[in-house]
Scaffold this motif. Sequence first.
Motif, short mmCIF file in Angstrom:
data_model
loop_
_atom_site.label_atom_id
_atom_site.label_comp_id
_atom_site.label_asym_id
_atom_site.label_seq_id
_atom_site.Cartn_x
_atom_site.Cartn_y
_atom_site.Cartn_z
N ILE A 184 0.81 -1.19 -0.08
CA ILE A 184 -0.15 -0.05 0.21
C ILE A 184 0.84 1.31 0.00
N LEU A 185 0.84 2.05 -1.07
CA LEU A 185 1.47 3.15 -1.04
C LEU A 185 0.84 4.45 -0.94
N VAL A 186 1.43 5.45 0.01
CA VAL A 186 0.89 7.04 -0.16
C VAL A 186 2.03 7.60 -1.20
N VAL A 187 0.99 8.01 -2.13
CA VAL A 187 1.85 9.04 -3.38
C VAL A 187 1.52 10.37 -3.19
N SER A 188 2.17 11.37 -3.39
CA SER A 188 2.03 12.75 -3.02
C SER A 188 2.55 13.58 -4.32
N ILE A 189 1.84 14.74 -4.63
CA ILE A 189 2.43 15.78 -5.46
C ILE A 189 3.08 16.66 -4.87
N GLY A 190 4.24 17.04 -5.13
CA GLY A 190 4.93 17.79 -4.35
C GLY A 190 5.12 19.31 -5.20
N THR A 191 5.86 20.21 -4.54
CA THR A 191 6.06 21.70 -4.95
C THR A 191 6.69 21.49 -6.36
N PRO A 192 6.43 22.63 -7.33
CA PRO A 192 7.10 22.54 -8.65
C PRO A 192 8.50 22.58 -8.57
N TYR A 193 9.16 22.13 -9.62
CA TYR A 193 10.90 21.90 -9.91
C TYR A 193 10.78 22.07 -11.53
N ASN A 194 11.32 23.20 -11.89
CA ASN A 194 11.38 23.21 -13.49
C ASN A 194 10.40 23.17 -14.25
N SER A 195 9.18 23.70 -13.72
CA SER A 195 7.84 23.60 -14.27
C SER A 195 7.14 22.24 -14.17
N LYS A 196 7.81 21.39 -13.53
CA LYS A 196 7.24 20.07 -13.22
C LYS A 196 6.82 19.77 -11.98
N TYR A 197 5.70 19.07 -11.66
CA TYR A 197 5.26 18.56 -10.64
C TYR A 197 5.35 17.22 -10.30
N TYR A 198 6.31 16.66 -9.74
CA TYR A 198 6.57 15.28 -9.21
C TYR A 198 5.95 14.62 -8.35
N LYS A 199 5.75 13.37 -8.52
CA LYS A 199 5.11 12.45 -7.73
C LYS A 199 6.21 11.96 -6.82
N PHE A 200 5.69 11.86 -5.64
CA PHE A 200 6.64 11.26 -4.46
C PHE A 200 5.85 10.04 -3.83
N VAL A 201 6.74 8.88 -3.70
CA VAL A 201 6.19 7.90 -2.78
C VAL A 201 6.37 8.21 -1.45
N SER A 202 5.55 8.65 -0.77
CA SER A 202 5.89 9.27 0.66
C SER A 202 5.62 8.38 1.48
N GLY A 203 4.88 7.23 1.55
CA GLY A 203 4.85 6.09 2.59
C GLY A 203 4.63 4.87 2.03
N VAL A 204 5.30 3.83 2.56
CA VAL A 204 5.06 2.41 2.00
C VAL A 204 4.53 1.56 3.26
N TYR A 205 3.61 0.81 2.99
CA TYR A 205 2.96 -0.12 3.93
C TYR A 205 3.09 -1.57 3.11
N ILE A 206 3.90 -2.45 3.66
CA ILE A 206 4.30 -3.63 3.00
C ILE A 206 3.20 -4.68 3.77
N GLN A 207 2.31 -5.27 2.67
CA GLN A 207 1.12 -6.16 3.29
C GLN A 207 1.76 -7.54 3.57
#
Length: 207
Positions: A184-207
């Motif tokens: 189970i992943l928590v994925v988030s959108i961060g603040t812009p960098y070079n006009s791109k909004y990167y996605k981040f795997v900010s939490g990982v829950y192993i089942q």
Amino acid sequence: MRMIIMTESSKFGGRCVAGINIENGEWVRLVTDDADTHGAVSPSNLMTADNKMCRILDVVDVPIIKRCGNSIQPENVLMDTSKHITKVRKASLKEVLQIHPAEQHTYVLGNPYSFLSEQMVHNVGHSLTLVDVDDLVINQVTTPEGKNKTKASFKYNGIEYDHVSVTDPTLYSSEDGTEIGKAILVVSIGTPYNSKYYKFVSGVYIQ
């Protein structure tokens, strides 16, 4: 506000803390008024009055000033950092999934890529998601600037996602090519960098 902490990921020298509002099952992202860190939460903001640090899956009462979301990150709420956070108890992933089940979308945060363009990001409508994925693999890469980065590849809804940046610090020491599989992943959108909004795997829950 009472919430279950789901992420304490890296953010501009501080932490990006997000979780589930227990009362309504909605996402919230805690932010501060520290403009230099784009609202990152410091470790001291997660310390209780009796000097206990709040951690992942803790149920906490957070003093809030107001909601401060925007079109990209509508989940943001401004912490009252003059007051202490209170730890209530520990939750489980099972409890989280009862309050906020794994989400069903066509894509993880709007498209099948590791970032969003400035035009696309405003159409997503949310910047946090909880997804059940398969074939999760953690890789360690070196950027052209010589920086070490942790990346994730996984499959969601039958679609492959490659080289998504990982900001969950518990995975920074993973060996290159670590195969986790289902998670189970928590994925988030961060603040812009070079006009791109990167996605981040900010939490990982192993089942």
